[in-house]
Design an enzyme around this catalytic site. Structure first.
Site, PDB file in Angstrom:
ATOM      1  N   GLY A 150       0.824  -1.197   0.000  1.00 11.86           N
ATOM      2  CA  GLY A 150       0.000   0.000   0.000  1.00 11.86           C
ATOM      3  C   GLY A 150       0.858   1.246   0.000  1.00 11.86           C
ATOM      4  N   SER A 151       0.325   2.312   0.529  1.00 11.95           N
ATOM      5  CA  SER A 151       0.988   3.606   0.452  1.00 11.95           C
ATOM      6  C   SER A 151       2.192   3.683   1.388  1.00 11.95           C
ATOM      7  CB  SER A 151       0.005   4.727   0.801  1.00 11.95           C
ATOM      8  OG  SER A 151      -0.280   4.718   2.190  1.00 11.95           O
ATOM      9  N   THR A 152       3.128   4.557   1.033  1.00  9.58           N
ATOM     10  CA  THR A 152       4.300   4.768   1.881  1.00  9.58           C
ATOM     11  C   THR A 152       3.889   5.314   3.246  1.00  9.58           C
ATOM     12  OG1 THR A 152       5.736   5.104  -0.033  1.00  9.58           O
ATOM     13  CG2 THR A 152       6.491   6.008   2.063  1.00  9.58           C
ATOM     14  N   GLY A 208       2.621   2.517   5.307  1.00  9.59           N
ATOM     15  CA  GLY A 208       3.750   1.663   5.645  1.00  9.59           C
ATOM     16  C   GLY A 208       4.553   2.206   6.809  1.00  9.59           C
ATOM     17  N   GLU A 220       5.754  -3.388   0.661  1.00  5.92           N
ATOM     18  CA  GLU A 220       5.793  -2.998  -0.755  1.00  5.92           C
ATOM     19  C   GLU A 220       4.955  -1.742  -0.857  1.00  5.92           C
ATOM     20  OE1 GLU A 220       4.327  -2.215  -4.034  1.00  5.92           O
ATOM     21  OE2 GLU A 220       3.678  -4.273  -4.423  1.00  5.92           O
ATOM     22  N   CYS A 259       0.978  -0.406  -8.248  1.00  7.09           N
ATOM     23  CA  CYS A 259       2.136   0.215  -7.592  1.00  7.09           C
ATOM     24  C   CYS A 259       3.328   0.303  -8.527  1.00  7.09           C
ATOM     25  CB  CYS A 259       2.512  -0.575  -6.339  1.00  7.09           C
ATOM     26  SG  CYS A 259       1.280  -0.491  -5.018  1.00  7.09           S
TER      27      CYS A 259
END
Length: 472
Positions: A224-226, A229, A246, A280
């Protein structure tokens, strides 16, 4: 082949009478797809308890038995492939055909089989007559898997297949946008996997946070999104969890001046627009040498005009809507900012807001500055900025200029020249004359703020095990 379930998958995963539920609407039509259960921390605790009870026997079963179960699970997916693809198309929005819903369901079966077949033997690291040291990988215990809404079934299998193969139990938390796909997939997989080893907890953010900081969960896998994360990293700190992350991409592609525009147009298009750009590792900013810039723009535009977009259940369509309105708004705002800056719209950029669904037209944007938000931010939708460069050093500098580095690509008539450029790009994977292709045999992971840890192949299996040296 596995026998099919007696009831529809949507009925099988619906909440029990009196339990809370969430209506899931088709992003293409606004119609009701089904009702997903809304689980809470009590259900998370129950899933963890079941996993703790079931995991030791699964670990003791050994690789051959676990691989056999994964192959049986692949058979079950294939037996239910049509229903799974239709649920996925209606919930996520992606069309049935092309690299979309049927493709994703097929990939689930393929990844299960490839994971079952991957060899991971103990490794003798020293044996010199005096010292003998052998590296083994033991099960971690319980793995938490938090998945995204763009490829909900396939990425869930990427997480759970190696976790199960390595002797772990798995608790899955799907995206609130696409819970039905993952619940239906688990319903099918659990025909072949012992009870308690795979549970889906379909809840809100509190479930994800509870999973990330749960003391009984030894590893978390997240796609998913940074930003999310980073939150998981913080939540996992007190229990020192293993992590595979990821995260966001904003992948760059560089077209060298010797490339043939007409030959690469189709590959460039699908590198960028697979799953309507909601991937992504999709190509999200394209750098083209000035000598062939206009020819590449024209070839891409010509190809893009031929690819139909519409409701996913219509067999002719190959592109669908954005999965949710928030993502639609992000794409629309970024394209409007590009237009306001004076960028040239080659195609699209003109959504019809009066129509149902979150459809944003296929959009190509030329003559855009590298600092423009459409280039510098990950748009995650069907809009591709095309930036002109004058020399390769400049292109490499621009490609490496962001804090993310999931994937990248180099396009050239000379593969060796492309590989030389590829070695200088800060990305976990660099493709040559392609973009975004993944293979269950080839390790995959990000650089910089695109995450850490590897998936796929023997290296991916190692990341789902606890290394142990037997010395002596």
């Amino acid at each position: 082949m596995e026998a099919k379930l007696d009831v529809s998958l949507l009925d099988a995963v619906a909440p029990a009478p009196g339990e809370p539920g969430r209506e899931i609407l088709d992003p293409a039509t606004g119609e009701l797809v089904g009702v997903a259960p809304v689980h809470g921390l009590d259900q998370l605790e129950a899933a963890v308890a079941a996993a703790k009870a079931a995991q030791p026997a699964w670990a003791a079963a050994g690789h051959p038995a676990r691989s056999a179960a994964l192959n049986a699970a692949a058979d079950a997916v294939e037996a239910h492939a049509d229903e799974l693809a239709r649920i996925l198309s209606r919930e996520q929005g992606k069309p049935l055909n092309g690299p979309n819903a049927r493709f994703e369901v097929g990939a689930c079966a393929a990844w299960l089989r490839a994971t079952a077949a991957t060899v991971l033997e103990p490794e003798t690291v020293v044996e010199d007559g005096e010292t003998r040291a052998v590296l083994h990988y033991r099960p971690i215990g319980i793995v938490g898997a938090i998945g995204p809404w763009n490829w909900p079934m396939m990425i869930t299998v990427w997480q759970i297949a190696p976790a199960l193969r390595m002797g772990n139990a798995v608790v899955v938390k799907p995206s609130e946008h696409t819970p039905l796909s993952v619940l239906a997939l688990a319903e099918v997989l659990n025909q072949s996997i012992p009870a308690g080893l795979l549970t889906v907890v379909s809840g809100d953010r509190e479930v994800g946070e509870g999973l990330a900081n749960h003391p009984a969960i030894g590893k978390v896998m997240f796609t998913g999104s940074t930003a999310t994360g980073k939150a998981i990293i913080r939540s996992s700190a007190d229990t020192v969890k293993r992590l595979t992350l990821e995260l966001g991409g904003n992948d760059a592609g560089i077209v060298l001046p010797d490339a043939d525009p007409s030959a690469i147009a189709e590959g460039l298009f699908w590198g960028a627009f697979i799953n309507t750009g909601q991937t992504c590792a999709a190509l999200k900013r394209l750098y083209v040498h000035q000598d062939i810039y206009e020819d590449v723009c024209q070839a891409l535009t010509d190809y893009a005009r031929t690819v139909p977009m519409g409701v996913g259940l219509d067999e002719q369509n190959l592109l669908g809507p954005l999965q949710n309105r928030d993502q639609y708004r992000i794409v629309a705002d970024l394209v409007e900012a590009a237009k306001a800056s004076g960028a040239r719209i080659l195609l699209g950029g003109n959504p019809d807001e009066s129509q149902p669904g979150h459809f944003y037209p296929t959009t190509l944007v030329a003559d855009i500055d590298n600092e423009n938000p459409l280039v510098a931010q990950e748009q995650f939708g069907p809009a591709l900025p095309i930036v002109k460069y004058t020399d390769v050093e400049e292109a490499i500098q621009m490609a490496n200029g962001l804090e993310v580095g999931l994937g990248a690509s180099v396009w050239s008539a000379d593969p060796e020249a492309a590989r030389e450029v590829a070695t200088r790009l800060d990305a976990g994977t660099v493709w040559v004359n392609a973009h975004g292709a993944v293979d269950p045999r080839i390790p995959f992971g990000g650089a910089k703020q695109s995450g850490y840890g590897l998936e796929f192949g023997a290296e991916g299996l190692k990341h789902l095990g606890q290394p142990q040296i037997i010395n002596g």
